[in-house]
Design a protein around this motif. Structure first.
Motif, PDB file in Angstrom:
ATOM      1  N   GLN A  74      62.474  50.200  21.569  1.00 51.29           N
ATOM      2  CA  GLN A  74      62.589  49.898  22.942  1.00 51.29           C
ATOM      3  C   GLN A  74      63.555  50.373  23.881  1.00 51.29           C
ATOM      4  O   GLN A  74      64.666  50.937  23.323  1.00 51.29           O
ATOM      5  N   LEU A  85      58.466  56.789  33.260  1.00 45.71           N
ATOM      6  CA  LEU A  85      57.491  56.212  34.170  1.00 45.71           C
ATOM      7  C   LEU A  85      57.914  54.961  34.588  1.00 45.71           C
ATOM      8  O   LEU A  85      58.529  54.248  33.892  1.00 45.71           O
ATOM      9  N   TYR A  90      56.462  51.164  36.245  1.00 44.62           N
ATOM     10  CA  TYR A  90      55.324  50.618  36.471  1.00 44.62           C
ATOM     11  C   TYR A  90      55.882  49.135  37.150  1.00 44.62           C
ATOM     12  O   TYR A  90      56.901  48.695  37.035  1.00 44.62           O
ATOM     13  N   GLN A 140      54.035  45.252  37.547  1.00 48.63           N
ATOM     14  CA  GLN A 140      52.939  44.483  37.042  1.00 48.63           C
ATOM     15  C   GLN A 140      53.180  42.940  37.721  1.00 48.63           C
ATOM     16  O   GLN A 140      54.315  42.352  37.645  1.00 48.63           O
ATOM     17  N   GLY A 198      48.983  38.322  35.493  1.00 47.89           N
ATOM     18  CA  GLY A 198      47.434  38.602  35.373  1.00 47.89           C
ATOM     19  C   GLY A 198      46.917  39.768  35.758  1.00 47.89           C
ATOM     20  O   GLY A 198      45.862  39.826  35.565  1.00 47.89           O
ATOM     21  N   GLU A 199      47.901  40.751  35.995  1.00 48.82           N
ATOM     22  CA  GLU A 199      47.338  42.109  36.281  1.00 48.82           C
ATOM     23  C   GLU A 199      47.910  43.159  35.135  1.00 48.82           C
ATOM     24  O   GLU A 199      48.784  42.772  34.561  1.00 48.82           O
ATOM     25  N   GLY A 200      47.130  44.390  35.131  1.00 52.48           N
ATOM     26  CA  GLY A 200      47.995  45.510  34.571  1.00 52.48           C
ATOM     27  C   GLY A 200      48.841  46.028  35.140  1.00 52.48           C
ATOM     28  O   GLY A 200      48.936  45.872  36.557  1.00 52.48           O
ATOM     29  N   PRO A 201      49.786  46.959  34.690  1.00 51.85           N
ATOM     30  CA  PRO A 201      50.889  47.518  35.283  1.00 51.85           C
ATOM     31  C   PRO A 201      50.150  48.685  36.136  1.00 51.85           C
ATOM     32  O   PRO A 201      49.309  49.336  35.822  1.00 51.85           O
ATOM     33  N   LEU A 219      51.354  52.078  38.037  1.00 47.34           N
ATOM     34  CA  LEU A 219      52.239  53.145  37.990  1.00 47.34           C
ATOM     35  C   LEU A 219      52.955  53.459  39.553  1.00 47.34           C
ATOM     36  O   LEU A 219      51.991  53.268  40.329  1.00 47.34           O
ATOM     37  N   ALA A 249      56.295  58.625  38.782  1.00 46.27           N
ATOM     38  CA  ALA A 249      56.461  59.367  37.449  1.00 46.27           C
ATOM     39  C   ALA A 249      57.461  60.407  37.494  1.00 46.27           C
ATOM     40  O   ALA A 249      57.427  61.279  38.346  1.00 46.27           O
ATOM     41  N   PHE A 303      58.520  47.408  35.001  1.00 39.08           N
ATOM     42  CA  PHE A 303      58.711  48.381  33.512  1.00 39.08           C
ATOM     43  C   PHE A 303      59.120  49.484  33.923  1.00 39.08           C
ATOM     44  O   PHE A 303      58.388  50.462  34.576  1.00 39.08           O
ATOM     45  N   PHE A 345      58.401  51.225  26.015  1.00 37.77           N
ATOM     46  CA  PHE A 345      58.440  50.599  27.157  1.00 37.77           C
ATOM     47  C   PHE A 345      59.886  49.605  27.167  1.00 37.77           C
ATOM     48  O   PHE A 345      60.308  49.438  26.088  1.00 37.77           O
ATOM     49  N   GLY A 346      60.561  49.416  28.323  1.00 39.58           N
ATOM     50  CA  GLY A 346      61.529  48.407  28.350  1.00 39.58           C
ATOM     51  C   GLY A 346      61.064  47.218  28.404  1.00 39.58           C
ATOM     52  O   GLY A 346      59.911  46.986  28.617  1.00 39.58           O
ATOM     53  N   LYS A 347      61.840  46.162  28.626  1.00 39.27           N
ATOM     54  CA  LYS A 347      61.361  44.669  28.433  1.00 39.27           C
ATOM     55  C   LYS A 347      61.140  44.067  29.719  1.00 39.27           C
ATOM     56  O   LYS A 347      60.682  43.040  29.745  1.00 39.27           O
ATOM     57  N   ARG A 397      62.349  41.197  36.061  1.00 35.69           N
ATOM     58  CA  ARG A 397      61.481  40.139  37.023  1.00 35.69           C
ATOM     59  C   ARG A 397      62.291  40.081  38.157  1.00 35.69           C
ATOM     60  O   ARG A 397      63.594  39.954  38.273  1.00 35.69           O
TER      61      ARG A 397
END
Lengths: 116, 112
Positions: free
Chosen positions: B3, B33, B35, B37, B40-43, B45, B48, B88, B102-104, B107
């Motif tokens: 990570q 990259l 992202y 998020q 309830g959704e996907g990341p 982009l 890049a 992310f 991925f990073g953690k 927020r």
């Protein structure tokens, strides 16, 4: 950017049943797709790499017989969670690389699976 | 698995403030990259980066690929409430089928 769709967006099933999740690249060809799992407030965990026309490569600790992956075409990959149990409840997200520019990766909207 | 070290873990800022977050890696990457998020959704982009030293903007967002190839940062200028979410970073060490690392996540909360 490129569009990746997932279906269903959410599913609730009984323990012991199997659930299939579809991932489609809508406006590009994806020779490689990835399946991730995400628990609440955590980062994405890669489950497997799916290559069109060949067997998927699973990450360590991911049971290939439980999480069946099929990448039958350049625009579709499916993840089947077999004999689902409550601990399989999670947010599953697929991702695909844009063929002309394989270094860029796009994600689907995710599928929320709840196993009762 | 491997990570990235992403910081800060969380941020609370006033609307209109600028934001900066970064990621570092112990190994060299050739792709970074960023992202965002939403719950309830996907990341999605955002930016890049493919070359060391590259500085790329997307509206109020600016990201840079560190010259050492082991780090990247993302700046958001003049934050607005809709910037709220988890950001992310992700990197890859080569251009083959190597999966992203991925990073953690960071927020971000924006106080109006």
């Amino acid at each position: 950017g490129a569009v990746v769709s997932q279906h269903p967006s959410w599913v609730i099933c009984k323990s012991g049943t199997s659930v299939k999740i579809e991932c489609r690249s809508l406006d590009f060809q994806a020779t490689t797709m990835f399946w991730y799992r995400q628990f609440p407030k955590q980062s994405l965990m890669l489950m497997a790499t799916s290559n069109e026309g060949s067997k998927a490569t699973y990450e360590q600790g991911v049971e290939k017989d439980k999480f069946l992956i099929n990448h039958a075409s350049l625009t579709l990959s499916t993840l089947t969670v077999t004999s689902a149990h409550p601990e399989d409840s999670s947010f599953y997200i697929c991702s695909a690389r844009d063929f002309p520019n394989p270094r860029t990766q796009y994600f689907g909207p995710g599928t929320r699976l709840t196993v009762l | 698995g491997q990570q990235l070290n992403q910081s800060p873990q969380s941020m609370f800022i006033q609307e209109g403030e600028d934001v900066s977050m970064n990621c570092t890696s112990s190994s060299i990457f050739n792709t970074w990259l960023w992202y965002k998020q939403d719950p309830g959704e996907g990341p999605v982009l955002l930016i890049a980066l493919y070359k060391a030293g590259e500085l790329t903007s997307n509206g109020r967002l600016t990201a840079q690929f560190g010259i050492t190839r082991k780090d990247s940062f993302l700046n958001i200028s003049a934050s607005i409430p809709s910037d709220v979410g988890i950001y992310f970073c992700a990197g890859r060490s080569n251009s083959g089928n190597t999966p992203l690392v991925f990073g953690k996540g960071t927020r971000l909360s924006v106080i109006a």
